[in-house]
Write a protein that holds these residues in place. Structure first.
Motif, short mmCIF file in Angstrom:
data_model
loop_
_atom_site.label_atom_id
_atom_site.label_comp_id
_atom_site.label_asym_id
_atom_site.label_seq_id
_atom_site.Cartn_x
_atom_site.Cartn_y
_atom_site.Cartn_z
N PHE A 116 0.84 -1.20 0.00
CA PHE A 116 0.00 0.00 0.00
C PHE A 116 0.88 1.25 0.00
O PHE A 116 1.96 1.22 0.56
N PRO A 117 0.46 2.34 -0.63
CA PRO A 117 -0.85 2.53 -1.25
C PRO A 117 -0.94 2.13 -2.73
O PRO A 117 -1.95 2.41 -3.37
N ILE A 118 0.10 1.45 -3.27
CA ILE A 118 0.01 1.06 -4.69
C ILE A 118 -1.20 0.17 -4.93
O ILE A 118 -2.00 0.41 -5.84
N GLU A 119 -1.36 -0.87 -4.11
CA GLU A 119 -2.49 -1.79 -4.31
C GLU A 119 -3.84 -1.12 -4.05
O GLU A 119 -4.89 -1.64 -4.44
N ARG A 120 -3.80 0.04 -3.42
CA ARG A 120 -5.02 0.79 -3.20
C ARG A 120 -5.66 1.25 -4.51
O ARG A 120 -6.83 1.63 -4.56
N LEU A 121 -4.88 1.19 -5.59
CA LEU A 121 -5.41 1.57 -6.90
C LEU A 121 -6.55 0.66 -7.33
O LEU A 121 -7.39 1.05 -8.16
N TRP A 122 -6.60 -0.56 -6.79
CA TRP A 122 -7.65 -1.50 -7.23
C TRP A 122 -8.32 -2.26 -6.09
O TRP A 122 -9.19 -3.09 -6.35
N THR A 123 -7.95 -2.01 -4.84
CA THR A 123 -8.61 -2.76 -3.77
C THR A 123 -8.52 -2.01 -2.46
O THR A 123 -7.80 -1.01 -2.35
N THR A 124 -9.24 -2.48 -1.47
CA THR A 124 -9.10 -1.95 -0.12
C THR A 124 -8.12 -2.80 0.66
O THR A 124 -7.83 -3.95 0.29
N TYR A 125 -7.65 -2.27 1.77
CA TYR A 125 -6.71 -3.04 2.59
C TYR A 125 -7.38 -4.29 3.13
O TYR A 125 -6.79 -5.39 3.12
N GLY A 126 -8.60 -4.15 3.60
CA GLY A 126 -9.31 -5.29 4.16
C GLY A 126 -9.51 -6.41 3.16
O GLY A 126 -9.32 -7.59 3.48
#
Length: 291
Positions: free
Chosen positions: A249-259
């Protein structure tokens, strides 16, 4: 649980987040071209069970590497997060020790990342050339990390893994942490076979561990089935005691939530033993980054 791979930043400190948006390895990124401070990260992990984290250098200007580490240290002093820092040092210079001397004064620095990955596709290319892993100067500099108790976060593609294994063997006193389970970008049968053979080589080096992270980088989505396959294969090769979870994160935040991301990883590891799950989500990172 420990998140062993995440970033925080102020946009003004990162040249790649300023100016015109350019194609990147992870696709369009307008949503993260802004400040992403530790307070936002803490809001993302609230109620997830994550209670420690490792900050990974976020590509400030190379001559600002010490400033980056100092800023993250000041953030940790103020908020208690993160709990370890992997800083940047240029391992292609004649002598990396002056840079390491500066970083050694920052109490949370545990390791160094200089991204060595190179690809025929310019969008995936970061290093200046594909053979940095076999450069004697690079090997000499990385070997110096042992004198400081620093690890090296290793980032390569499958085509570079043979050279990376040689690098690890040439620096037996340094712990290497492979980024993103070797960044599988070619999911064709041929691509997967090349990646798996390279991963076998890396796993044969006892001083290499790996991160289970950034599996959305090339597919631009949170795919539980893909995550499950990557976790199963990587754990089978390295063993759980050399694997650790990272959110990227926050790269993966581009397509998903942390949870949603964490849930996919927890489900992927659900069939493993309690000891193996503890290794992946806590023990490996705690041991290697001295948390």
């Amino acid at each position: 649980m420990i998140d062993a791979h995440h970033h925080i930043w102020r946009q003004t400190d990162l040249p790649w987040l300023l100016g015109v948006e350019r194609p990147r390895i992870f696709g369009e990124y307008a949503a993260i071209r802004r400040d992403y401070l530790v307070e936002e990260f803490l809001s993302e992990i609230d109620s997830t069970g994550i209670n420690k984290s490792v900050y990974i250098q976020a590509n400030w200007a190379p001559n600002w590497a010490a400033d980056e580490a100092a800023w993250v240290q000041a953030t940790a002093d103020r908020t208690g997060w993160p709990h370890a820092i992997v800083a940047f040092a240029d391992v292609t210079v004649a002598d990396v020790r002056p840079a390491l001397d500066k970083l050694a004064r920052v109490s949370l620095v545990r390791g160094i990342r200089h991204q060595l990955h190179w690809h025929e596709n310019p969008l995936y290319r970061f290093a200046s050339r594909p053979d940095l892993c076999t450069d004697p100067k690079v090997m000499s500099n990385i070997a110096r990390l042992a004198d400081y108790g620093f690890s090296f976060d290793l980032q390569v593609f499958a085509s570079q893994m043979e050279g990376a294994a040689g690098l690890a063997r040439g620096c037996p006193d340094v712990t290497f942490v492979l980024q993103h389970a070797g960044m599988l970008e070619d999911t064709s049968p041929e691509g997967r076979a090349a990646w798996k053979e390279g991963m076998k080589l890396l796993a044969s080096c006892p001083n290499i561990a790996t991160k289970l992270s950034a599996f959305g980088t090339f597919i631009h989505r949170n795919d539980p089935a893909f995550i499950a396959d990557m976790v199963a294969t990587t754990v089978r090769l390295f063993g759980a005691n050399r694997c650790m979870f990272g959110s990227n994160f926050p790269i993966e935040r581009l397509w998903t939530t942390y949870g949603e991301l964490l849930s996919a990883f927890l489900e992927a590891a659900s069939g493993l033993s309690k000891k193996a799950r503890s290794a992946i989500f806590n023990d490996t990172a705690a041991r290697l980054y001295r948390l």
